[in-house]
Write an enzyme that holds these catalytic residues in place. Structure first.
Site, PDB file in Angstrom:
ATOM      1  N   CYS A 112       0.849  -1.180   0.000  1.00 25.78           N
ATOM      2  CA  CYS A 112       0.000   0.000   0.000  1.00 25.78           C
ATOM      3  C   CYS A 112       0.890   1.236   0.000  1.00 25.78           C
ATOM      4  O   CYS A 112       1.884   1.278   0.725  1.00 25.78           O
ATOM      5  CB  CYS A 112      -0.881  -0.015   1.253  1.00 25.78           C
ATOM      6  SG  CYS A 112      -1.988   1.387   1.356  1.00 25.78           S
ATOM      7  N   HIS A 128      -9.203  -4.000  -1.613  1.00 27.89           N
ATOM      8  CA  HIS A 128      -8.245  -3.169  -0.873  1.00 27.89           C
ATOM      9  C   HIS A 128      -8.681  -1.698  -0.896  1.00 27.89           C
ATOM     10  O   HIS A 128      -8.664  -1.021   0.135  1.00 27.89           O
ATOM     11  CB  HIS A 128      -6.859  -3.358  -1.520  1.00 27.89           C
ATOM     12  CG  HIS A 128      -5.747  -2.555  -0.932  1.00 27.89           C
ATOM     13  ND1 HIS A 128      -4.623  -3.139  -0.366  1.00 27.89           N
ATOM     14  CD2 HIS A 128      -5.551  -1.207  -0.841  1.00 27.89           C
ATOM     15  CE1 HIS A 128      -3.801  -2.174   0.054  1.00 27.89           C
ATOM     16  NE2 HIS A 128      -4.336  -0.995  -0.225  1.00 27.89           N
ATOM     17  N   GLU A 129      -9.093  -1.217  -2.080  1.00 27.80           N
ATOM     18  CA  GLU A 129      -9.461   0.203  -2.209  1.00 27.80           C
ATOM     19  C   GLU A 129     -10.781   0.522  -1.500  1.00 27.80           C
ATOM     20  O   GLU A 129     -10.908   1.573  -0.868  1.00 27.80           O
ATOM     21  CB  GLU A 129      -9.547   0.604  -3.689  1.00 27.80           C
ATOM     22  CG  GLU A 129      -8.226   0.519  -4.435  1.00 27.80           C
ATOM     23  CD  GLU A 129      -7.070   1.208  -3.723  1.00 27.80           C
ATOM     24  OE1 GLU A 129      -7.252   2.326  -3.217  1.00 27.80           O
ATOM     25  OE2 GLU A 129      -5.983   0.609  -3.665  1.00 27.80           O
ATOM     26  N   HIS A 175     -10.186   1.046   1.984  1.00 25.43           N
ATOM     27  CA  HIS A 175      -9.701   2.400   2.288  1.00 25.43           C
ATOM     28  C   HIS A 175     -10.870   3.367   2.489  1.00 25.43           C
ATOM     29  O   HIS A 175     -10.828   4.210   3.382  1.00 25.43           O
ATOM     30  CB  HIS A 175      -8.832   2.933   1.149  1.00 25.43           C
ATOM     31  CG  HIS A 175      -7.379   2.557   1.233  1.00 25.43           C
ATOM     32  ND1 HIS A 175      -6.602   2.771   2.350  1.00 25.43           N
ATOM     33  CD2 HIS A 175      -6.549   1.986   0.320  1.00 25.43           C
ATOM     34  CE1 HIS A 175      -5.367   2.355   2.124  1.00 25.43           C
ATOM     35  NE2 HIS A 175      -5.303   1.862   0.896  1.00 25.43           N
TER      36      HIS A 175
HETATM   37 ZN    ZN Z   1      -3.701   0.969  -0.018  1.00 29.65          ZN
END
Ligand code: ZN
Length: 191
Positions: free
Chosen positions: A102, A144-145, A148
């Site tokens: 990341c 993953h995004e 976030h």
């Molecule tokens: Zn990330």
């Protein structure tokens, strides 16, 4: 924007939920341009890594906007697809652990369990709803995004997993990180 505009742990905004975009404006478009520029600038400073995607929170803008690289295999293809208010509609396939890094977690990679297939819903830049299926690495990147946008960092899935952490050596190869030495009490990584 430059790579220096990308925030990193322990910045608490990375563990803060982003808000929905209600109206797509010129500011949204500017934000996406800024995120793309910052991703490319970061990649230019990294010999062994690509910038696969970025969420707006990573440039300290707490809105649910992400950009996903259109071609993960070609370092010279630097086209990113924006997704606004992205969400997973359905998780499918099996759960598989694989390496993730990341831009906001420097020097640490992890083997993160993710679904191999997801169905995604988002808005495009014109505000039209788009729905698509993703699998493999793209499915991993999208999970993953979207994490976030919900204030979750990949390492949060790996707490207490002593064999899940890695770092890149100077040749660009992943090497295991000693959990007790580098991870467990690391005040940069954990709140
Ligand atoms: Zn990330």
């Amino acid at each position: 924007m430059k790579k220096e505009d990308i925030i990193a742990l322990p910045n608490p905004h990375l563990r803060t939920k982003s808000t929905k975009v209600h109206v797509i404006t010129d500011d949204t478009i500017k934000l996406i341009e800024d995120m793309t520029a910052a991703s490319i600038d970061w990649e230019d400073s990294r010999p062994h890594e690509i910038s696969a995607a970025l969420a707006a929170v990573q440039v300290d803008h707490l809105e649910r906007v992400v950009i996903i690289r259109s071609d993960f295999d070609d370092k010279s293809a630097r086209d990113f697809t924006p997704l606004i208010n992205p969400e997973i509609v359905k998780y499918e396939g099996e759960v598989v652990s694989d390496y993730e890094g990341c831009l906001s977690v420097s020097g640490v990679y992890g083997k993160v369990p993710r679904h191999t297939k997801v169905r995604v819903k988002a808005l495009d830049l014109e505000g039209n709803e788009v729905r698509f299926k993703a699998e493999g690495f793209l499915a991993r990147v999208i999970q993953h995004e979207i994490d976030h946008t919900n204030g979750i960092v990949f390492i949060d899935h790996l707490q207490d997993q002593t064999d899940a952490f890695f770092t890149l050596d100077e040749k660009g190869e992943l090497q295991p990180l000693n959990y007790d030495e580098h991870i467990r009490e690391n005040s940069i990584l954990w709140d």
